[in-house]
Scaffold this motif. Structure first.
Motif, short mmCIF file in Angstrom:
data_model
loop_
_atom_site.label_atom_id
_atom_site.label_comp_id
_atom_site.label_asym_id
_atom_site.label_seq_id
_atom_site.Cartn_x
_atom_site.Cartn_y
_atom_site.Cartn_z
N SER A 6 -16.32 -7.77 -0.86
CA SER A 6 -15.17 -8.67 -0.76
C SER A 6 -14.53 -8.86 -2.12
CB SER A 6 -15.64 -10.02 -0.20
OG SER A 6 -14.56 -10.93 -0.17
N ARG A 11 -11.44 -1.96 -1.09
CA ARG A 11 -11.51 -2.64 0.21
C ARG A 11 -10.14 -3.22 0.57
NH1 ARG A 11 -15.44 -5.37 3.37
NH2 ARG A 11 -14.56 -7.12 4.53
N TYR A 12 -9.47 -3.82 -0.39
CA TYR A 12 -8.16 -4.43 -0.13
C TYR A 12 -7.15 -3.35 0.26
CZ TYR A 12 -3.79 -6.93 -0.93
OH TYR A 12 -2.55 -7.48 -0.76
N GLN A 15 -7.80 -2.17 3.79
CA GLN A 15 -7.34 -3.16 4.78
C GLN A 15 -5.82 -3.08 4.96
OE1 GLN A 15 -8.87 -6.78 3.09
NE2 GLN A 15 -10.78 -6.69 4.26
N ARG A 16 -5.10 -2.99 3.84
CA ARG A 16 -3.64 -2.96 3.93
C ARG A 16 -3.16 -1.68 4.62
NH1 ARG A 16 -1.30 -6.32 4.86
NH2 ARG A 16 0.66 -5.74 3.86
N ASP A 334 2.20 -4.70 -2.04
CA ASP A 334 0.96 -5.48 -1.96
C ASP A 334 -0.14 -4.87 -2.83
OD1 ASP A 334 2.06 -7.32 -0.26
OD2 ASP A 334 1.27 -6.42 1.56
N ALA A 338 -1.91 -6.48 -6.13
CA ALA A 338 -3.37 -6.64 -6.25
C ALA A 338 -3.88 -6.06 -7.56
CB ALA A 338 -4.06 -5.96 -5.06
N ARG A 345 -6.69 -10.13 -3.93
CA ARG A 345 -7.64 -9.32 -3.15
C ARG A 345 -8.58 -10.19 -2.30
NH1 ARG A 345 -9.69 -5.96 -8.43
NH2 ARG A 345 -7.61 -5.60 -9.33
N TYR A 346 -8.69 -11.48 -2.62
CA TYR A 346 -9.66 -12.32 -1.92
C TYR A 346 -9.03 -13.00 -0.71
CZ TYR A 346 -12.73 -11.64 -5.89
OH TYR A 346 -13.54 -11.08 -6.84
#
Length: 346
Positions: A6, A11-12, A15-16, A334, A338, A345-346
């Motif tokens: 996380s 990871r970010y 997800q995007r 985005d 980040a 990112r959180y």
């Protein structure tokens, strides 16, 4: 395991990117539904005054408009995945070729307008925030409100009437007839983006001609979002100037100018980067009116023409391309945001 923990950047980004697919699906569905709820069908709307009933019915059958709506929807999604946006009714062109041939002009106009908005809006916002409640601040805020509220076509007509003549700037088209003729004759249209092609040609006359034609439309469209950047930068400069680290820098005797630029300004830019995707969408919408006002040969001008012709297939394809472009740009913004601000990112 920590690679996709996380708050990690990979990871970010994942997800995007994964969110892009449902976003695009929703947009495609909305485009399909909106165009289908209009009275009648696309074939009758575009060709009803040119063909008899039998010919119209044959055309509907060939294009699948007699199929159940669910079948039409599925065929539409499959064709978009295959990058097949159909053929226009009015001029019998492949929609993707229309996008390719005219999208470069819209892209050039949008990017030029965006650069102008940043070059004007960010410094003015910085000055307004640095000198709060002074005469420059009041004048800059007034300019920002007027630039955002004024209709694009009105600003365009004002520039055409009072600026084009004194400065010797063209009021229509993306280039002069001579430039277009020789660029086509010499095979210099390599990228379908005239602004890039003239720079690749190295011909100073072509470059000057294209930049002159670009000036007024870019300024007109750039003013549309200039006021947004002024307000964002001003508000965030005011907030950061009251933060603890700025007060600490001032207490150490650092010059006010250095405090503003090195501490407050950088942090004030984060919200500006956040809304870049939204402003890009606003620019694409404004490009339609700007291109119509200046007879600019881009997708916006073509879209208006197809709407007047009631060419649903062309309208559906161009709107879909616009929408997908906005989604992709928003995701890129985005990710850049980040990279700049890890808290995102959180």
């Amino acid at each position: 395991m920590t690679r996709f923990a996380s708050g990690s950047l990979p990871r970010y980004i994942l997800q995007r990117v994964l969110l892009v697919l449902p976003m695009i699906w929703v947009i495609l569905t909305l485009v399909f539904v909106v165009l289908r709820v209009a009275p009648g069908d696309p074939v009758s709307a575009a060709l009803g005054d040119r063909l008899d009933d039998e010919a119209l019915d044959q055309r509907r059958e060939a294009l699948g408009f007699n199929d159940p709506i669910v079948v039409q929807y599925w065929d539409y999604l499959v064709s978009v995945v295959r990058l097949d946006f159909g053929t226009t009714f009015s001029d019998n062109q492949d929609v993707l070729e229309v996008v390719r041939d005219n999208g470069g002009a819209t892209l050039s106009l949008t990017l030029a307008a965006f650069v102008i908005a940043l070059l004007v809006g960010i410094p003015l916002g910085l000055i307004a925030g640095r000198y709060r409640d002074t005469v420059p601040d009041v004048l800059i805020r007034l300019f920002g409100i007027l630039s955002y509220a004024a209709p694009i076509f009105f600003v365009g007509y004002l520039l055409q009437a009072y600026v084009a003549g004194p400065l010797g700037l063209p009021t229509s088209g993306a280039a002069g007839v001579e430039t277009v003729f020789y660029m086509e004759r010499d095979g210099l249209n390599r990228t379908h983006i005239l602004l890039i092609d003239v720079f690749l040609s190295g011909n100073s006359y072509y470059i000057e001609d294209v930049l002159k034609h670009l000036a007024l439309p870019a300024v007109t469209l750039g003013l549309l979002i200039c006021g947004v950047f002024i307000r964002l930068v001003r508000v965030n400069i005011l907030q950061t100037m009251q933060s603890d680290y700025v007060e600490a820098a001032e207490a150490r005797g650092i010059a006010p100018t250095k405090v503003t630029w090195r501490h407050a300004f950088r942090n004030a830019l984060v919200p500006v980067i956040t809304v870049i995707g939204l402003q890009f969408a606003l620019l694409l919408g404004g490009a339609v009116l700007t291109e119509t006002t200046f007879n600019w040969p881009g997708l916006g001008d073509k879209l208006v023409g197809y709407i007047n012709e009631r060419d649903y297939v062309a309208v559906q394809g161009i709107v879909t391309v616009f929408a997908v472009a906005v989604v992709v740009i928003s995701v890129v913004v985005d990710i850049v945001n980040a990279l700049i601000d890890p808290r995102v990112r959180y």
